[in-house]
Design a protein around this motif. Sequence first.
Motif, PDB file in Angstrom:
ATOM      1  N   THR A  26       0.968  -1.438  -0.008  1.00  0.00           N
ATOM      2  CA  THR A  26       0.076  -0.082   0.003  1.00  0.00           C
ATOM      3  C   THR A  26       0.961   1.295  -0.114  1.00  0.00           C
ATOM      4  N   ILE A  27       2.097   1.177   0.841  1.00  0.00           N
ATOM      5  CA  ILE A  27       2.894   2.171   0.573  1.00  0.00           C
ATOM      6  C   ILE A  27       3.297   2.436  -0.792  1.00  0.00           C
ATOM      7  N   LYS A  28       3.711   1.476  -1.716  1.00  0.00           N
ATOM      8  CA  LYS A  28       3.917   1.573  -3.172  1.00  0.00           C
ATOM      9  C   LYS A  28       3.049   2.321  -3.831  1.00  0.00           C
ATOM     10  N   PRO A  98       9.740  -3.652  -6.172  1.00  0.00           N
ATOM     11  CA  PRO A  98      10.209  -2.539  -7.134  1.00  0.00           C
ATOM     12  C   PRO A  98       9.018  -1.247  -7.226  1.00  0.00           C
ATOM     13  N   ASN A  99       9.935  -0.252  -7.167  1.00  0.00           N
ATOM     14  CA  ASN A  99       9.039   1.197  -7.302  1.00  0.00           C
ATOM     15  C   ASN A  99       8.371   1.231  -8.541  1.00  0.00           C
ATOM     16  N   THR A 100       7.331   2.113  -8.640  1.00  0.00           N
ATOM     17  CA  THR A 100       6.670   2.263 -10.146  1.00  0.00           C
ATOM     18  C   THR A 100       5.983   3.642  -9.884  1.00  0.00           C
ATOM     19  N   THR A 101       5.816   4.507 -10.922  1.00  0.00           N
ATOM     20  CA  THR A 101       5.270   5.500 -11.042  1.00  0.00           C
ATOM     21  C   THR A 101       4.203   5.354 -12.033  1.00  0.00           C
ATOM     22  N   GLY A 113      -2.324  -5.040  -1.692  1.00  0.00           N
ATOM     23  CA  GLY A 113      -1.827  -4.717  -0.486  1.00  0.00           C
ATOM     24  C   GLY A 113      -2.959  -4.385   0.574  1.00  0.00           C
ATOM     25  N   LEU A 114      -4.161  -4.033   0.297  1.00  0.00           N
ATOM     26  CA  LEU A 114      -5.226  -4.135   0.953  1.00  0.00           C
ATOM     27  C   LEU A 114      -5.448  -5.184   1.642  1.00  0.00           C
TER      28      LEU A 114
END
Length: 201
Positions: A26-28, A98-101, A113-114
């Motif tokens: 959820t942070i991602k 991995p991060n994503t935008t 995530g939820l």
Amino acid sequence: MSKENKWRWTFFFIGLATMSLGITMTIKGKIIGTSPWDVLHIGMFKQLGLTIGTWSILVGLIIILSTSLYLREWPKLATWLNMLLVGSFIDFFNWLLPNTTIFPLEITYFIGGLFVMSTGCALYISANLGAGPRDTIMMIIASKGFSVRTGRTIMELFAVTTGWLLGGPVGVGTIILALGSGYIIQWTLPKFRYQLNKRIA
């Protein structure tokens, strides 16, 4: 260690790891907001540095010490482990994932995530080894004549307001997490309790 305790601690540790994975997801996907407590942790990370997981641990430590003084009793081992492991797992999964935008991927992170976070929460609660630091505050508020729901709302409003003032990500996702996780936990918790009782019978 007895068979019962082995299974309880197994459910507890797997539950904490699963919940932490969901929190990190959820942070991602924070483009639409994160959970109330993570709004606070991210806000403190933005203003003061360190890591999000470290702030989760430090805030938990402050809560544990404060509630222990109020209740005049030493917290259970599981409460300390909850504080230490969740923050450590968050930093590990934050490094691993991995991060994503890309907006669709962030939404996927958030929705996944939820469900992962809520399922993990139900799994660790089913072990019945002790409440986490933040759950203890909720129960203290509830003991003053308020409902558990009211206690949780008061606690999370404080966290989200403070976190927002520090620059944490508040959005519709914050509301979804605050309201939606309870329904998933309520649905999965009896199933995990059944599975645990089945294994220790």
